[in-house]
Design a protein around this motif. Structure first.
Motif, short mmCIF file in Angstrom:
data_model
loop_
_atom_site.label_atom_id
_atom_site.label_comp_id
_atom_site.label_asym_id
_atom_site.label_seq_id
_atom_site.Cartn_x
_atom_site.Cartn_y
_atom_site.Cartn_z
N LEU A 15 2.85 10.23 6.61
CA LEU A 15 2.21 8.94 6.38
C LEU A 15 1.77 8.29 7.69
O LEU A 15 0.70 7.69 7.77
CB LEU A 15 3.17 8.01 5.64
CG LEU A 15 3.23 8.15 4.12
CD1 LEU A 15 4.41 7.36 3.57
CD2 LEU A 15 1.94 7.68 3.48
N VAL A 25 5.82 9.76 -1.54
CA VAL A 25 4.62 10.41 -0.99
C VAL A 25 4.96 11.82 -0.53
O VAL A 25 4.24 12.78 -0.80
CB VAL A 25 4.03 9.59 0.17
CG1 VAL A 25 2.81 10.30 0.75
CG2 VAL A 25 3.66 8.20 -0.30
N PRO A 49 -4.63 4.53 3.17
CA PRO A 49 -3.59 5.32 3.82
C PRO A 49 -3.38 4.94 5.29
O PRO A 49 -2.25 4.99 5.78
CB PRO A 49 -4.12 6.76 3.69
CG PRO A 49 -4.95 6.73 2.45
CD PRO A 49 -5.61 5.38 2.45
N ALA A 102 0.83 -1.21 0.00
CA ALA A 102 0.00 0.00 0.00
C ALA A 102 0.87 1.25 0.00
O ALA A 102 0.50 2.28 -0.60
CB ALA A 102 -0.93 -0.01 1.21
N VAL A 133 -6.96 -1.16 -3.75
CA VAL A 133 -6.63 0.18 -3.29
C VAL A 133 -7.51 1.23 -3.98
O VAL A 133 -8.00 2.16 -3.35
CB VAL A 133 -5.14 0.48 -3.54
CG1 VAL A 133 -4.81 1.94 -3.28
CG2 VAL A 133 -4.26 -0.43 -2.67
N THR A 157 0.73 4.08 -2.91
CA THR A 157 0.49 5.46 -2.49
C THR A 157 1.60 6.37 -3.00
O THR A 157 1.36 7.50 -3.46
CB THR A 157 0.40 5.55 -0.96
OG1 THR A 157 -0.63 4.68 -0.49
CG2 THR A 157 0.08 6.97 -0.51
N ASP A 184 1.33 6.88 -6.84
CA ASP A 184 0.22 7.80 -7.10
C ASP A 184 0.63 9.24 -6.80
O ASP A 184 0.29 10.16 -7.55
CB ASP A 184 -0.99 7.39 -6.26
CG ASP A 184 -2.13 8.38 -6.38
OD1 ASP A 184 -2.80 8.41 -7.42
OD2 ASP A 184 -2.35 9.15 -5.41
N ALA A 185 1.39 9.43 -5.73
CA ALA A 185 1.77 10.78 -5.31
C ALA A 185 2.66 11.48 -6.34
O ALA A 185 2.59 12.70 -6.50
CB ALA A 185 2.47 10.74 -3.96
N ALA A 201 -1.17 1.92 5.24
CA ALA A 201 0.20 2.33 4.91
C ALA A 201 0.88 2.99 6.10
O ALA A 201 2.06 2.74 6.38
CB ALA A 201 0.17 3.29 3.71
#
Length: 389
Positions: free
Chosen positions: A137, A82, A324, A27, A315, A31, A34-35, A327
């Motif tokens: 995070l 992230v 999140p 995860a 996810v 994440t 994606d960030a 994570a």
């Protein structure tokens, strides 16, 4: 002479190592991707690429050197993604940064002076930077309870109970709880589901190289991967009596990172915390047979790669704040360890605090992320304080 343990024991140890390593941090990887600008398909591709390359690296290193050498993706590196967010040039520039990171890892193998230079960064500064990167995070489970209490509280409670009863499985079982939350949410919404999301596929991206991505992402990613994964990984293996060959390990992980980069894989490295699962006497009483656990870990990762798209789809479909939170829970131990190492030496405490605060601030100056400026600020403060008068 006592009877030898069955070969199934190190094989099972390898399966457990891969399952714990994958479910505890995938995860974070998604994440992070994606960030820095990956869409859902590109993030799923990155997860698949990292899983396959670290699986192959495990098999190659363990088989060749007859040691339980295990390889993992850079979880601290994913957390850094992230904290960095979208860089100049977007996802293509992030892919370019991944390739530069691979080149730096390879250069470390071919040019020992680079490894020596990284080793000269005070551990307190490197760990303070990592702690600052991890802080946002690690706050996700707390903020998630407020944003979506019905979705996040079951996940946190599962983690807490398992942290008491079965610490090794606390995060994987928290993920199972999150999966149950997602299933209940989908059942209530009766949302349509595309089976095509379950098919793993690689999405290749042409790299773009920008100064902001190279300085603000590639360099910190390399430093975090080396200082928080490769160096501790060597130390953990040494504690069990294994001298991991440095140059071949860096060559294999550097090549693996390069092969996975254009498909979205951010970095692979020697396993640190999970390395003990395959290298300890629990894997096999005979140290000469534990290499089987390393091969088993790699094969299991290759199998898990076939399910990477399903994990990525989970996810995407999850309610707000649930993933999140998982994570964040996965990084609690790493955050605690980083903080402890950062402030352990009173003489290094002030530079470490400055490094931590700059990294946690999330600032971006001249298109360069906070992680880089945290290193600069921490080293500057340390130089001023430690200069002879």
């Amino acid at each position: 002479m006592p009877a030898a343990a069955p070969l199934s024991r190190p094989i099972l140890a390898g399966v457990v190592t891969a399952l714990v390593g994958f479910t505890s941090s995938f995860a974070v990887v998604l994440t992070g991707l994606d960030a820095v600008g990956a869409d859902a398909a590109q993030a799923a591709s990155g997860l698949l690429a990292a899983t396959l390359t670290m699986g192959l690296a495990c098999v190659v290193l363990a088989w060749r050197y007859r040691m339980p050498i295990t390889v993992a993706w850079s979880t601290p590196g994913a957390a850094l993604l992230v904290a960095t967010g979208t860089v100049e040039g977007g996802w293509s520039a992030a892919v370019g940064a991944f390739l530069v990171t691979a080149a730096l890892i390879l250069l470390t193998a071919l040019w020992p002076a680079l490894g020596a230079l990284i080793a000269r960064i005070p551990p307190s500064i490197a760990q303070a930077m990592l702690a600052g990167v991890l802080l946002p995070l690690c706050l996700a489970p707390i903020t998630g309870i407020v944003a979506n209490p019905w979705g996040v509280i079951p996940v946190v409670l599962t983690w807490l109970v398992c942290a008491r009863l079965a610490p090794r499985w606390a995060v994987p079982l928290a993920f199972v709880a999150a999966a149950a939350v997602v299933a209940v949410s989908l059942a209530q919404e009766r949302a349509p589901f595309d089976p095509g999301l379950l098919v793993p596929r690689l999405e290749l991206t042409a790299p773009v190289f920008t100064v902001g991505a190279l300085v603000g992402l590639a360099l910190p990613l390399f430093i975090v991967t080396m200082a928080s994964q490769n160096v501790p990984g060597i130390a953990i293996m040494r504690s069990f009596g294994y001298e991991v060959p440095w140059r071949p390990a860096m060559l294999v992980t550097g090549v693996g990172t390069a092969l996975g980069a254009t498909a979205g894989g951010h970095a692979i490295n020697l396993a640190a915390i999970s390395a003990a699962l395959a290298a300890s006497p629990d894997a096999d009483p005979d140290p000469k047979r534990r290499w089987v656990a390393g091969v088993s870990t790699g094969v299991t990762y290759l199998v898990l790669g076939g399910f990477s798209a399903a994990f990525a789809a989970l996810v995407v479909l999850a309610p707000v704040a649930v993933i999140p939170a998982v994570a964040g829970l996965a990084l609690f131990a790493a955050f605690g360890s980083s903080v402890q190492q950062a402030i352990d030496d009173p003489g290094e405490r002030l530079p470490a605090v400055v490094t931590f605060l700059v990294a946690a601030s999330g600032i971006s100056v001249l298109g360069v992320s906070a992680a880089f400026w945290a290193l600069v600020a921490g080293l500057l403060v340390r130089t001023v304080l430690h200069t002879s008068r």
